[in-house]
Scaffold this motif. Structure first.
Motif, short mmCIF file in Angstrom:
data_model
loop_
_atom_site.label_atom_id
_atom_site.label_comp_id
_atom_site.label_asym_id
_atom_site.label_seq_id
_atom_site.Cartn_x
_atom_site.Cartn_y
_atom_site.Cartn_z
N SER A 62 -46.26 -64.67 -10.55
CA SER A 62 -46.35 -64.08 -11.88
C SER A 62 -45.16 -63.15 -12.13
O SER A 62 -44.66 -62.51 -11.22
CB SER A 62 -47.64 -63.28 -12.01
N THR A 63 -44.73 -63.07 -13.37
CA THR A 63 -43.66 -62.13 -13.74
C THR A 63 -44.24 -60.81 -14.27
O THR A 63 -43.51 -59.92 -14.65
CB THR A 63 -42.73 -62.74 -14.80
N GLY A 64 -45.57 -60.70 -14.26
CA GLY A 64 -46.23 -59.48 -14.72
C GLY A 64 -46.36 -58.45 -13.62
O GLY A 64 -47.45 -58.12 -13.18
N THR A 65 -45.23 -57.94 -13.15
CA THR A 65 -45.23 -56.94 -12.09
C THR A 65 -44.75 -55.61 -12.64
O THR A 65 -44.04 -55.55 -13.64
CB THR A 65 -44.32 -57.36 -10.92
N GLU A 66 -45.14 -54.53 -11.96
CA GLU A 66 -44.70 -53.20 -12.36
C GLU A 66 -44.25 -52.41 -11.14
O GLU A 66 -44.79 -52.58 -10.04
CB GLU A 66 -45.80 -52.45 -13.09
N LYS A 67 -43.27 -51.56 -11.34
CA LYS A 67 -42.74 -50.72 -10.27
C LYS A 67 -43.71 -49.58 -10.02
O LYS A 67 -44.20 -48.95 -10.96
CB LYS A 67 -41.37 -50.17 -10.65
N LEU A 68 -44.01 -49.31 -8.76
CA LEU A 68 -44.89 -48.21 -8.39
C LEU A 68 -44.07 -46.99 -8.00
O LEU A 68 -42.92 -47.12 -7.57
CB LEU A 68 -45.77 -48.60 -7.20
N ILE A 69 -44.67 -45.84 -8.12
CA ILE A 69 -44.03 -44.62 -7.64
C ILE A 69 -44.48 -44.44 -6.20
O ILE A 69 -45.67 -44.29 -5.92
CB ILE A 69 -44.43 -43.41 -8.50
N SER A 70 -43.54 -44.48 -5.29
CA SER A 70 -43.84 -44.41 -3.87
C SER A 70 -43.83 -42.97 -3.38
O SER A 70 -43.18 -42.11 -3.97
CB SER A 70 -42.81 -45.21 -3.07
N ALA A 71 -44.54 -42.73 -2.30
CA ALA A 71 -44.53 -41.42 -1.67
C ALA A 71 -43.15 -41.15 -1.09
O ALA A 71 -42.50 -42.05 -0.56
CB ALA A 71 -45.58 -41.36 -0.56
N CYS A 72 -42.70 -39.93 -1.19
CA CYS A 72 -41.39 -39.55 -0.66
C CYS A 72 -41.49 -39.24 0.82
O CYS A 72 -42.50 -38.77 1.30
CB CYS A 72 -40.87 -38.31 -1.38
N LYS A 73 -40.44 -39.51 1.52
CA LYS A 73 -40.32 -39.13 2.92
C LYS A 73 -39.17 -38.15 3.02
O LYS A 73 -38.24 -38.18 2.24
CB LYS A 73 -40.00 -40.35 3.80
N PHE A 74 -39.23 -37.26 3.99
CA PHE A 74 -38.14 -36.32 4.16
C PHE A 74 -37.96 -35.98 5.62
O PHE A 74 -38.85 -36.18 6.43
CB PHE A 74 -38.38 -35.04 3.35
N LYS A 75 -36.81 -35.47 5.94
CA LYS A 75 -36.49 -35.01 7.28
C LYS A 75 -36.23 -33.52 7.18
O LYS A 75 -35.42 -33.08 6.37
CB LYS A 75 -35.27 -35.76 7.81
N ASN A 76 -36.89 -32.74 7.98
CA ASN A 76 -36.86 -31.30 7.85
C ASN A 76 -36.18 -30.64 9.05
O ASN A 76 -36.62 -30.80 10.16
CB ASN A 76 -38.29 -30.78 7.72
N GLY A 77 -35.11 -29.93 8.80
CA GLY A 77 -34.47 -29.09 9.82
C GLY A 77 -34.04 -29.80 11.09
O GLY A 77 -34.14 -29.22 12.15
N GLY A 78 -33.61 -31.02 11.00
CA GLY A 78 -33.12 -31.72 12.19
C GLY A 78 -34.23 -32.31 13.04
O GLY A 78 -33.97 -32.96 14.02
N SER A 79 -35.47 -32.05 12.68
CA SER A 79 -36.59 -32.60 13.42
C SER A 79 -36.67 -34.10 13.17
O SER A 79 -36.25 -34.58 12.13
CB SER A 79 -37.89 -31.93 12.96
N SER A 80 -37.24 -34.83 14.09
CA SER A 80 -37.39 -36.27 13.90
C SER A 80 -38.71 -36.58 13.19
O SER A 80 -39.10 -37.72 13.09
CB SER A 80 -37.34 -36.99 15.24
N ASP A 81 -39.39 -35.56 12.68
CA ASP A 81 -40.68 -35.74 12.02
C ASP A 81 -40.49 -36.10 10.56
O ASP A 81 -39.96 -35.34 9.79
CB ASP A 81 -41.49 -34.44 12.14
N SER A 82 -40.91 -37.30 10.15
CA SER A 82 -40.91 -37.71 8.75
C SER A 82 -42.35 -37.86 8.33
O SER A 82 -43.15 -38.43 9.03
CB SER A 82 -40.21 -39.06 8.56
N ARG A 83 -42.68 -37.30 7.18
CA ARG A 83 -44.05 -37.43 6.70
C ARG A 83 -44.05 -37.39 5.19
O ARG A 83 -43.08 -37.03 4.56
CB ARG A 83 -44.94 -36.35 7.27
N ASP A 84 -45.17 -37.77 4.60
CA ASP A 84 -45.30 -37.76 3.15
C ASP A 84 -45.21 -36.34 2.63
O ASP A 84 -45.75 -35.41 3.22
CB ASP A 84 -46.66 -38.33 2.72
#
Length: 82
Positions: free
Chosen positions: A33-55
């Motif tokens: 189907s061509t009836g699709t819509e773009k979703l708003i995805s959760a953001c990921k981030f990297k904080n202070g050089g840590s390897s921890d990525s989370r929503d």
């Protein structure tokens, strides 16, 4: 090149697609189907050089009580620490 999440209005399938034009809405890989819509995805981030990525907005995990981790990380919460 950004990867966006889309949802099909006909069958409800949620899928990811690499798109070159940000206004492009590809057809559904399930029902075509061509009836699709773009979703708003959760953001990921990297904080202070840590390897921890989370929503964003998710509570931060509590620190391990032992204060350490394995030799591969400092968080004590990776798959190799078990």
């Amino acid at each position: 090149m950004p990867i966006y999440e889309f949802k099909c209005a006909d069958c409800g399938k949620v899928f990811e697609e690499l798109v070159f034009n940000r206004d492009e809405c590809p057809s559904c890989p399930e029902c075509k189907s061509t009836g699709t819509e773009k979703l708003i995805s959760a953001c990921k981030f990297k904080n202070g050089g840590s390897s921890d990525s989370r929503d964003m907005g998710a509570p931060a995990p509590s620190a391990p009580s032992s204060g350490g981790g394995c030799s591969g990380c400092s968080g004590g919460n990776c798959s190799s620490c078990g």
